[in-house]
Scaffold this motif. Structure first.
Motif, PDB file in Angstrom:
ATOM      1  N   GLY A 114       0.817  -1.208   0.000  1.00  0.00           N
ATOM      2  CA  GLY A 114       0.000   0.000   0.000  1.00  0.00           C
ATOM      3  C   GLY A 114       0.849   1.256   0.000  1.00  0.00           C
ATOM      4  O   GLY A 114       2.046   1.224   0.244  1.00  0.00           O
ATOM      5  N   GLY A 115       0.215   2.393  -0.302  1.00  0.00           N
ATOM      6  CA  GLY A 115       0.887   3.687  -0.263  1.00  0.00           C
ATOM      7  C   GLY A 115       1.189   4.227  -1.646  1.00  0.00           C
ATOM      8  O   GLY A 115       0.682   3.747  -2.665  1.00  0.00           O
ATOM      9  N   LEU A 116       2.049   5.237  -1.694  1.00  0.00           N
ATOM     10  CA  LEU A 116       2.395   5.899  -2.940  1.00  0.00           C
ATOM     11  C   LEU A 116       3.317   5.035  -3.784  1.00  0.00           C
ATOM     12  O   LEU A 116       4.353   4.564  -3.308  1.00  0.00           O
ATOM     13  N   LYS A 117       2.953   4.859  -5.050  1.00  0.00           N
ATOM     14  CA  LYS A 117       3.732   4.050  -5.976  1.00  0.00           C
ATOM     15  C   LYS A 117       3.925   4.824  -7.274  1.00  0.00           C
ATOM     16  O   LYS A 117       2.990   5.437  -7.793  1.00  0.00           O
ATOM     17  N   ALA A 118       5.143   4.767  -7.805  1.00  0.00           N
ATOM     18  CA  ALA A 118       5.402   5.360  -9.119  1.00  0.00           C
ATOM     19  C   ALA A 118       4.882   4.414 -10.194  1.00  0.00           C
ATOM     20  O   ALA A 118       4.990   3.190 -10.072  1.00  0.00           O
ATOM     21  N   PHE A 119       4.294   4.978 -11.234  1.00  0.00           N
ATOM     22  CA  PHE A 119       3.806   4.129 -12.322  1.00  0.00           C
ATOM     23  C   PHE A 119       4.056   4.776 -13.670  1.00  0.00           C
ATOM     24  O   PHE A 119       4.216   6.003 -13.785  1.00  0.00           O
ATOM     25  N   THR A 120       4.097   3.941 -14.688  1.00  0.00           N
ATOM     26  CA  THR A 120       4.123   4.402 -16.074  1.00  0.00           C
ATOM     27  C   THR A 120       3.113   3.580 -16.865  1.00  0.00           C
ATOM     28  O   THR A 120       2.953   2.377 -16.624  1.00  0.00           O
ATOM     29  N   LEU A 121       2.439   4.241 -17.771  1.00  0.00           N
ATOM     30  CA  LEU A 121       1.520   3.557 -18.676  1.00  0.00           C
ATOM     31  C   LEU A 121       1.832   4.028 -20.087  1.00  0.00           C
ATOM     32  O   LEU A 121       1.736   5.216 -20.396  1.00  0.00           O
ATOM     33  N   VAL A 122       2.257   3.088 -20.923  1.00  0.00           N
ATOM     34  CA  VAL A 122       2.477   3.362 -22.340  1.00  0.00           C
ATOM     35  C   VAL A 122       1.247   2.872 -23.100  1.00  0.00           C
ATOM     36  O   VAL A 122       0.759   1.756 -22.857  1.00  0.00           O
ATOM     37  N   PHE A 123       0.757   3.701 -24.005  1.00  0.00           N
ATOM     38  CA  PHE A 123      -0.412   3.359 -24.809  1.00  0.00           C
ATOM     39  C   PHE A 123      -0.160   3.835 -26.232  1.00  0.00           C
ATOM     40  O   PHE A 123       0.412   4.911 -26.442  1.00  0.00           O
ATOM     41  N   PHE A 124      -0.539   3.024 -27.210  1.00  0.00           N
ATOM     42  CA  PHE A 124      -0.390   3.490 -28.586  1.00  0.00           C
ATOM     43  C   PHE A 124      -1.685   3.301 -29.362  1.00  0.00           C
ATOM     44  O   PHE A 124      -2.468   2.390 -29.093  1.00  0.00           O
ATOM     45  N   GLU A 125      -1.896   4.198 -30.292  1.00  0.00           N
ATOM     46  CA  GLU A 125      -3.035   4.135 -31.204  1.00  0.00           C
ATOM     47  C   GLU A 125      -2.500   4.062 -32.623  1.00  0.00           C
ATOM     48  O   GLU A 125      -1.644   4.875 -33.007  1.00  0.00           O
ATOM     49  N   ASN A 126      -3.000   3.086 -33.380  1.00  0.00           N
ATOM     50  CA  ASN A 126      -2.610   3.023 -34.776  1.00  0.00           C
ATOM     51  C   ASN A 126      -3.676   3.725 -35.627  1.00  0.00           C
ATOM     52  O   ASN A 126      -3.618   4.935 -35.800  1.00  0.00           O
ATOM     53  N   ARG A 127      -4.672   3.001 -36.070  1.00  0.00           N
ATOM     54  CA  ARG A 127      -5.737   3.614 -36.875  1.00  0.00           C
ATOM     55  C   ARG A 127      -7.073   2.977 -36.512  1.00  0.00           C
ATOM     56  O   ARG A 127      -7.130   1.961 -35.849  1.00  0.00           O
ATOM     57  N   GLY A 128      -8.142   3.614 -36.956  1.00  0.00           N
ATOM     58  CA  GLY A 128      -9.482   3.109 -36.673  1.00  0.00           C
ATOM     59  C   GLY A 128     -10.055   3.743 -35.428  1.00  0.00           C
ATOM     60  O   GLY A 128      -9.937   4.937 -35.214  1.00  0.00           O
ATOM     61  N   ARG A 129     -10.659   2.934 -34.581  1.00  0.00           N
ATOM     62  CA  ARG A 129     -11.234   3.443 -33.342  1.00  0.00           C
ATOM     63  C   ARG A 129     -10.161   3.529 -32.269  1.00  0.00           C
ATOM     64  O   ARG A 129      -9.101   2.909 -32.384  1.00  0.00           O
ATOM     65  N   THR A 130     -10.455   4.291 -31.196  1.00  0.00           N
ATOM     66  CA  THR A 130      -9.420   4.508 -30.190  1.00  0.00           C
ATOM     67  C   THR A 130     -10.009   4.782 -28.815  1.00  0.00           C
ATOM     68  O   THR A 130     -11.181   5.158 -28.691  1.00  0.00           O
ATOM     69  N   GLY A 131      -9.187   4.621 -27.784  1.00  0.00           N
ATOM     70  CA  GLY A 131      -9.579   4.944 -26.414  1.00  0.00           C
ATOM     71  C   GLY A 131      -8.668   4.261 -25.423  1.00  0.00           C
ATOM     72  O   GLY A 131      -8.031   3.247 -25.738  1.00  0.00           O
ATOM     73  N   VAL A 132      -8.586   4.810 -24.198  1.00  0.00           N
ATOM     74  CA  VAL A 132      -7.788   4.195 -23.139  1.00  0.00           C
ATOM     75  C   VAL A 132      -8.379   4.556 -21.786  1.00  0.00           C
ATOM     76  O   VAL A 132      -8.811   5.695 -21.574  1.00  0.00           O
ATOM     77  N   GLU A 133      -8.438   3.579 -20.879  1.00  0.00           N
ATOM     78  CA  GLU A 133      -8.913   3.784 -19.511  1.00  0.00           C
ATOM     79  C   GLU A 133      -8.009   3.010 -18.556  1.00  0.00           C
ATOM     80  O   GLU A 133      -7.554   1.912 -18.883  1.00  0.00           O
ATOM     81  N   PHE A 134      -7.785   3.568 -17.364  1.00  0.00           N
ATOM     82  CA  PHE A 134      -7.001   2.906 -16.318  1.00  0.00           C
ATOM     83  C   PHE A 134      -7.842   2.872 -15.051  1.00  0.00           C
ATOM     84  O   PHE A 134      -8.234   3.914 -14.526  1.00  0.00           O
ATOM     85  N   LEU A 135      -8.136   1.648 -14.573  1.00  0.00           N
ATOM     86  CA  LEU A 135      -8.957   1.469 -13.386  1.00  0.00           C
ATOM     87  C   LEU A 135      -8.222   0.614 -12.352  1.00  0.00           C
ATOM     88  O   LEU A 135      -7.434  -0.270 -12.705  1.00  0.00           O
ATOM     89  N   VAL A 136      -8.492   0.897 -11.081  1.00  0.00           N
ATOM     90  CA  VAL A 136      -7.988   0.073  -9.987  1.00  0.00           C
ATOM     91  C   VAL A 136      -9.198  -0.345  -9.166  1.00  0.00           C
ATOM     92  O   VAL A 136      -9.989   0.502  -8.727  1.00  0.00           O
TER      93      VAL A 136
END
Length: 215
Positions: free
Chosen positions: A155-177
């Motif tokens: 528990g507590g503060l944590k460093a994070f990275t999220l890499v996401f890429f979009e090519n073509r067509g439809r798109t979207g990104v969500e991050f849930l815990v």
């Protein structure tokens, strides 16, 4: 005694209580790279990210783009400023179509102790790392789908990275815990709240440095 240090127990207790209720993001930044060629994988995105400086930068209130819309219907030809919705107010750099682009989100997240369920929904691929632990990924292209992994990272503060890429067509990104969208701390905290939090994080960092030197 310094008032900021004296108030640390209150600051950390507040963060702990908040983490037990919902995931909280702290000082999360977004960067975007515009590509002139097709992207097929997270590896393509990382090569682009590591090649040069980003084309656009913005502050992140929640990794939930585009907001209020069905991601499966959002076309990637949309401008970045429209894709970011309210977060576009902090956008600097270029404004361009999110088609063939790579996103990098970096910052801190406050987690509750024990196992947490991490979910990333995306079109196309992504890679989620927390405290240098690869938690979840979908490295190639896909239609809008979600990937969930359970992990106990403490528990507590944590460093994070999220890499996401979009090519073509439809798109979207969500991050849930734990099935809740991770959201930035309110922008109007109690007087001195952010300053105290900054003092608290600096205090923890100083303790780590001192322990390292003692070792």
């Amino acid at each position: 005694m310094n008032k900021s240090i004296a108030a640390l127990p209150f600051v950390f207790a507040s963060l702990a209580n908040a983490a037990s209720a919902a995931p909280i993001l702290l000082d999360v930044k977004g960067q975007v790279w515009d590509s002139d060629r097709s992207l097929s994988s997270v590896d393509d995105a990382l090569r682009l990210i590591n090649t040069r400086a980003s084309d656009a930068q913005f502050d992140v209130s929640a990794i939930d783009y585009p907001r209020g819309l069905d991601q499966q219907k959002q076309r990637s030809g949309v401008l970045l400023s429209d894709f970011l919705d309210d977060d576009a107010a902090s956008l600097t750099g270029k404004d361009f179509s999110v088609e063939t682009s790579a996103f990098l989100f970096t910052g801190m997240i406050n987690l509750s102790a024990g196992e947490n369920l991490f979910t990333v929904a995306s079109d196309d691929g992504f890679e989620l790392t927390i405290d240098d632990v690869l938690v979840s990924q979908h490295r190639g292209r896909r239609g809008f789908r979600s990937t969930s992994k359970t992990a106990d990272l403490g528990g507590g503060l944590k460093a994070f990275t999220l890499v996401f890429f979009e090519n073509r067509g439809r798109t979207g990104v969500e991050f849930l815990v734990n099935r809740e969208v991770a959201t930035a701390m309110a922008q109007t905290p109690a007087p001195g709240g952010l300053a105290l939090m900054g003092a608290g994080m600096a205090f923890l960092a100083a303790r780590r440095i001192r322990k390292g030197r003692a070792a």
